[in-house]
Motif scaffolding. Structure first.
Motif, PDB file in Angstrom:
ATOM      1  N   ILE A 185       0.857  -1.185   0.000  1.00  0.00           N
ATOM      2  CA  ILE A 185       0.000   0.000   0.000  1.00  0.00           C
ATOM      3  C   ILE A 185       0.891   1.232   0.000  1.00  0.00           C
ATOM      4  O   ILE A 185       2.059   1.165   0.388  1.00  0.00           O
ATOM      5  CB  ILE A 185      -0.958   0.025   1.213  1.00  0.00           C
ATOM      6  CG1 ILE A 185      -0.185  -0.131   2.528  1.00  0.00           C
ATOM      7  CG2 ILE A 185      -2.018  -1.070   1.086  1.00  0.00           C
ATOM      8  CD1 ILE A 185      -1.070  -0.084   3.768  1.00  0.00           C
ATOM      9  N   THR A 186       0.355   2.351  -0.431  1.00  0.00           N
ATOM     10  CA  THR A 186       1.165   3.556  -0.596  1.00  0.00           C
ATOM     11  C   THR A 186       0.985   4.502   0.587  1.00  0.00           C
ATOM     12  O   THR A 186      -0.076   4.548   1.214  1.00  0.00           O
ATOM     13  CB  THR A 186       0.791   4.310  -1.881  1.00  0.00           C
ATOM     14  OG1 THR A 186      -0.601   4.645  -1.848  1.00  0.00           O
ATOM     15  CG2 THR A 186       1.062   3.458  -3.097  1.00  0.00           C
ATOM     16  N   LEU A 237      -9.046   2.022   5.143  1.00  0.00           N
ATOM     17  CA  LEU A 237      -8.995   2.124   3.692  1.00  0.00           C
ATOM     18  C   LEU A 237      -7.582   2.488   3.266  1.00  0.00           C
ATOM     19  O   LEU A 237      -6.963   3.396   3.833  1.00  0.00           O
ATOM     20  CB  LEU A 237      -9.979   3.182   3.187  1.00  0.00           C
ATOM     21  CG  LEU A 237     -11.444   2.960   3.541  1.00  0.00           C
ATOM     22  CD1 LEU A 237     -12.307   4.092   2.997  1.00  0.00           C
ATOM     23  CD2 LEU A 237     -11.942   1.618   3.020  1.00  0.00           C
ATOM     24  N   ALA A 238      -7.080   1.784   2.267  1.00  0.00           N
ATOM     25  CA  ALA A 238      -5.719   2.021   1.782  1.00  0.00           C
ATOM     26  C   ALA A 238      -5.716   2.009   0.260  1.00  0.00           C
ATOM     27  O   ALA A 238      -6.642   1.481  -0.373  1.00  0.00           O
ATOM     28  CB  ALA A 238      -4.766   0.953   2.322  1.00  0.00           C
ATOM     29  N   VAL A 239      -4.683   2.592  -0.311  1.00  0.00           N
ATOM     30  CA  VAL A 239      -4.513   2.603  -1.765  1.00  0.00           C
ATOM     31  C   VAL A 239      -3.502   1.532  -2.141  1.00  0.00           C
ATOM     32  O   VAL A 239      -2.379   1.516  -1.631  1.00  0.00           O
ATOM     33  CB  VAL A 239      -4.020   3.980  -2.259  1.00  0.00           C
ATOM     34  CG1 VAL A 239      -3.798   3.943  -3.776  1.00  0.00           C
ATOM     35  CG2 VAL A 239      -5.025   5.065  -1.896  1.00  0.00           C
ATOM     36  N   SER A 240      -3.903   0.635  -3.005  1.00  0.00           N
ATOM     37  CA  SER A 240      -2.986  -0.398  -3.474  1.00  0.00           C
ATOM     38  C   SER A 240      -1.777   0.236  -4.145  1.00  0.00           C
ATOM     39  O   SER A 240      -1.899   1.164  -4.947  1.00  0.00           O
ATOM     40  CB  SER A 240      -3.691  -1.327  -4.472  1.00  0.00           C
ATOM     41  OG  SER A 240      -2.755  -2.148  -5.155  1.00  0.00           O
ATOM     42  N   ALA A 241      -0.606  -0.270  -3.812  1.00  0.00           N
ATOM     43  CA  ALA A 241       0.619   0.255  -4.405  1.00  0.00           C
ATOM     44  C   ALA A 241       0.673   0.009  -5.905  1.00  0.00           C
ATOM     45  O   ALA A 241       1.459   0.637  -6.613  1.00  0.00           O
ATOM     46  CB  ALA A 241       1.833  -0.380  -3.734  1.00  0.00           C
ATOM     47  N   ALA A 276      -8.102   7.249  -6.246  1.00  0.00           N
ATOM     48  CA  ALA A 276      -8.206   6.386  -5.064  1.00  0.00           C
ATOM     49  C   ALA A 276      -8.118   7.206  -3.781  1.00  0.00           C
ATOM     50  O   ALA A 276      -8.899   7.015  -2.847  1.00  0.00           O
ATOM     51  CB  ALA A 276      -7.117   5.320  -5.103  1.00  0.00           C
ATOM     52  N   ARG A 277      -7.176   8.131  -3.738  1.00  0.00           N
ATOM     53  CA  ARG A 277      -7.053   8.976  -2.543  1.00  0.00           C
ATOM     54  C   ARG A 277      -8.280   9.861  -2.357  1.00  0.00           C
ATOM     55  O   ARG A 277      -8.776  10.035  -1.245  1.00  0.00           O
ATOM     56  CB  ARG A 277      -5.780   9.824  -2.625  1.00  0.00           C
ATOM     57  CG  ARG A 277      -4.486   9.050  -2.387  1.00  0.00           C
ATOM     58  CD  ARG A 277      -3.317   9.998  -2.145  1.00  0.00           C
ATOM     59  NE  ARG A 277      -3.046  10.826  -3.318  1.00  0.00           N
ATOM     60  CZ  ARG A 277      -2.202  10.488  -4.291  1.00  0.00           C
ATOM     61  NH1 ARG A 277      -1.564   9.334  -4.245  1.00  0.00           N
ATOM     62  NH2 ARG A 277      -1.996  11.311  -5.306  1.00  0.00           N
TER      63      ARG A 277
END
Length: 418
Positions: free
Chosen positions: A104-105, A306-310, A318-319
């Motif tokens: 995740i980023t 909630l996370a953003v896939s790398a 996404a953000r």
């Protein structure tokens, strides 16, 4: 001639970079991999987003029902560097693992109004001081109790384990409590046992791991916490079949009048207050913070982030979508449609929501003082080890001293192998 050719190539490159297609600048339609929402609230919120962002629509993909299945599916996607998912829902304890593995980023802290979140879930969303996910749902265990029977026995809701035991002695002497047991939590060999064990240790003044991930199970407090769970099975305060209890088994036992006190999450409140005849305790129970060794206990923090896939190619969208789902207005709408505990403190002060969910003040206090689960990159291994050892103690096949010694060694190895 060569200079002209170079300038021409440079112009083409710059032109290509400036086309600003949704894919080129990290914007466009995205996929949201999340837990299934039985209330239909999340799909409604996503539909509202889609109506305002026709070029950045969101498609929901349901993850498996069980947490282990969710984690396995997300890890499989990450290990293959798949860009199928853009925004993902992760359990709070997975944050360190996913961040350390670079699945995740990192998220810009100044974009998410972080001052409005509960401190504990926000702290659990960090890894090495950097923000990698945003709290979406949170939660803390609460103590449900038979308010009708406590009132008849002349006792008040307990703040300590000793008070709970004394209250049980008086309540169980009542004819109306015949055949009931004192207390139940979640004691089957699954994630719920890790949660209940962590709560018991924290409520005795200890901690499973410190903030740096160093195990702290070779302490008197850890022994006191485990003894609380063990003693209940030995003296009959906890029903023998509670060794098989997950959330729903325990909820049904309390709902059917088989236990006086029950540790569980907020979601069961509405089920137990159902007026369709399914609950034997409708209107006959209350809720308070869990008890501890010398005062109110410390719950283990639950919840999803909630996370953003790398590997997402739509990082900007996404953000923005995460900011939308977790802003205070969206959370307020979400709370109106479902009983999932929100992560912004303002929601717990809303008069309309307090009237709908009367337990919100108790839940607010429980979340405020809650502690996250063990802070380890190899959290899955740590949780499995805890389940194995604690279950063996509850079942009488090993001693508390031996189990804690084994866990101290195992968790130390996991921490060193991060």
């Amino acid at each position: 001639m060569k200079r002209a050719l170079a300038l021409g190539i440079a112009a083409l490159v710059l032109a290509g970079c400036g086309t600003s297609t949704p894919e080129a600048d990290g914007r466009g339609p995205i996929t949201f991999a999340t837990i299934k929402d039985g209330t239909g609230t999340v799909p409604k919120l996503v539909a509202a987003w889609n109506a305002k962002h026709p070029d950045q629509t969101v498609r929901i993909v349901d993850l498996p029902e069980a947490a282990d299945g969710q984690r396995q599916q997300l890890i499989q996607q990450a290990q293959t560097k798949s860009d199928t998912y853009d925004v993902i829902t992760i359990d709070l304890p997975w944050n360190a693992e996913f961040a350390a593995r670079r699945w995740i980023t990192e998220l810009p802290r100044d974009q998410f109004d972080v001052d409005g979140f509960f401190a504990a879930p926000l702290k659990g969303s960090e890894y090495r001081g950097k923000l990698f996910s945003i709290p979406h749902f949170t939660g803390a265990g609460m103590l449900y109790y038979r308010s009708d029977l406590l009132a008849k026995a002349g006792v008040t809701p307990p703040k300590t384990w000793a008070e709970m035991k004394a209250a049980c002695a008086k309540v169980l002497a009542l004819p109306e409590a015949a055949g009931a047991s004192c207390y139940a939590g979640q004691f089957d060999k699954y994630e719920g046992l890790t949660v209940n064990f962590s709560e018991a240790v924290s409520s005795a003044g200890g901690e499973v791991t410190d903030d740096a991930g160093k195990p702290k199970l070779d302490t008197p407090a850890a022994k006191t916490g485990l003894d609380f769970l063990t003693t209940g099975f030995r003296d009959g305060s906890v029903p023998s079949d509670a060794i098989t209890y997950k959330e729903e088994e325990g909820r049904r036992a309390f709902q059917q009048g088989k236990v006086i006190f029950h540790r569980n999450w907020a979601y069961i409140h509405a089920l137990m207050n159902a007026t369709d005849g399914s609950s034997a305790v409708q209107g006959k129970f209350g809720v308070t913070v869990i008890p501890g060794a010398s005062g109110p206990g410390v719950s283990t923090l639950g919840g999803n982030n909630l996370a953003v896939s790398a590997f997402s190619k739509k990082q900007d969208t996404a953000r923005e979508f995460i900011k939308y789902l977790t802003n205070v207005d969206t959370q307020r709408e979400h709370a109106k449609g479902s009983a999932y505990p929100m992560t912004r403190t303002a929601i717990y002060q809303d008069p309309e929501l307090r009237a709908k969910y009367p337990y919100l003040p108790v839940l607010h206090d429980a979340i405020t003082s809650a502690r996250p689960r063990p802070t380890l990159v190899r959290y899955g291994d740590a949780s499995s080890a805890i389940q194995e050892q604690v279950y063996a103690v509850l079942g009488g096949t090993t001693t508390a001293e031996q189990a804690l010694s084994t866990l101290q060694q195992q968790l130390t190895e996991f921490a060193q192998g991060s």
